[in-house]
Design a protein around this motif. Sequence first.
Motif, PDB file in Angstrom:
ATOM      1  N   GLY A  36       0.808  -1.204  -0.022  1.00  0.00           N
ATOM      2  CA  GLY A  36       0.057   0.085   0.080  1.00  0.00           C
ATOM      3  C   GLY A  36       0.707   1.251   0.032  1.00  0.00           C
ATOM      4  N   GLY A  37       2.123   1.299  -0.310  1.00  0.00           N
ATOM      5  CA  GLY A  37       3.027   2.350  -0.246  1.00  0.00           C
ATOM      6  C   GLY A  37       3.499   2.589   0.973  1.00  0.00           C
ATOM      7  N   LEU A  38       4.287   3.756   1.152  1.00  0.00           N
ATOM      8  CA  LEU A  38       4.885   3.879   2.663  1.00  0.00           C
ATOM      9  C   LEU A  38       3.877   4.737   3.569  1.00  0.00           C
ATOM     10  N   THR A  39       3.011   5.446   3.095  1.00  0.00           N
ATOM     11  CA  THR A  39       2.030   6.140   3.918  1.00  0.00           C
ATOM     12  C   THR A  39       0.544   6.022   3.350  1.00  0.00           C
ATOM     13  N   ILE A  54      14.962  -9.285  10.923  1.00  0.00           N
ATOM     14  CA  ILE A  54      15.708 -10.368  10.238  1.00  0.00           C
ATOM     15  C   ILE A  54      14.641 -11.379   9.989  1.00  0.00           C
ATOM     16  N   LEU A  55      14.673 -11.664   8.716  1.00  0.00           N
ATOM     17  CA  LEU A  55      13.807 -12.718   8.043  1.00  0.00           C
ATOM     18  C   LEU A  55      14.702 -13.970   7.769  1.00  0.00           C
ATOM     19  N   VAL A  71      13.607 -13.571  -0.935  1.00  0.00           N
ATOM     20  CA  VAL A  71      14.499 -12.425  -0.526  1.00  0.00           C
ATOM     21  C   VAL A  71      14.536 -11.311  -1.154  1.00  0.00           C
ATOM     22  N   VAL A  72      13.959 -11.038  -2.427  1.00  0.00           N
ATOM     23  CA  VAL A  72      13.702  -9.941  -2.836  1.00  0.00           C
ATOM     24  C   VAL A  72      12.488  -9.176  -2.129  1.00  0.00           C
ATOM     25  N   GLU A  73      11.450  -9.988  -1.774  1.00  0.00           N
ATOM     26  CA  GLU A  73      10.340  -9.449  -1.166  1.00  0.00           C
ATOM     27  C   GLU A  73      10.951  -8.851   0.366  1.00  0.00           C
ATOM     28  N   GLY A  74      11.822  -9.780   0.741  1.00  0.00           N
ATOM     29  CA  GLY A  74      12.258  -9.191   2.198  1.00  0.00           C
ATOM     30  C   GLY A  74      13.320  -8.102   1.959  1.00  0.00           C
ATOM     31  N   THR A  77      11.010  -4.782   1.597  1.00  0.00           N
ATOM     32  CA  THR A  77      10.248  -4.356   3.119  1.00  0.00           C
ATOM     33  C   THR A  77      11.548  -3.912   4.030  1.00  0.00           C
ATOM     34  N   GLY A  78      12.640  -3.841   3.532  1.00  0.00           N
ATOM     35  CA  GLY A  78      13.681  -3.143   4.447  1.00  0.00           C
ATOM     36  C   GLY A  78      14.162  -4.241   5.231  1.00  0.00           C
ATOM     37  N   ASN A  79      14.354  -5.580   5.124  1.00  0.00           N
ATOM     38  CA  ASN A  79      14.733  -6.378   6.099  1.00  0.00           C
ATOM     39  C   ASN A  79      15.906  -7.087   5.995  1.00  0.00           C
TER      40      ASN A  79
END
Length: 169
Positions: A36-39, A54-55, A71-74, A77-79
């Motif tokens: 949904g975007g950042l905000t 950490i995932l 991993v790309v999905e992680g 989302t900045g993990n």
Amino acid sequence: MYTLKRQGRVTEQQIQEAAALFDRKNLEYKYQTEVGGLTGGTGGGERYYMPLGILFHIAAGNAQGLPFYSVVEGLLTGNINILKLPSGDDGLSVFLLQELVRLKPNLSRHVIVIDAPSTNRKLMQSLGKLADAIVVWGGDEAIREVREIFRQWGFYVMKKTAFIWKNSF
């Protein structure tokens, strides 16, 4: 052309198909529709998203490139991501991750790859203890086995993917 450990070679067409999945426009669309975007928000409220931490990714080996996708999905989302390669992995995910890090060297701090069997429960538990969440791709039996290894954790199951998080959140 890249030679895989078990399956032969990756063709230029396969590389182009993977590249299309991960081009900027498609990734922005995926991020917008899934996160949904950042905000934003409804009813005047705003939503803010933060990395979970950490995932620990446990990917199924029956879909070529799936570990890379997870991993790309992680990363999106900045993990920080710990990837346990599936036993059937043919090297494609490692190759794609190496290429990604070659293009974006700063991502190397956010990706750790472990090549060990899932039957090594002690290692699996140790890696799980490092993680804030576990992402499992697989069928019912794979999810049952992860539940058994990580009994003390709560979990949420969505389709054939389980996301497991520590109860302490």
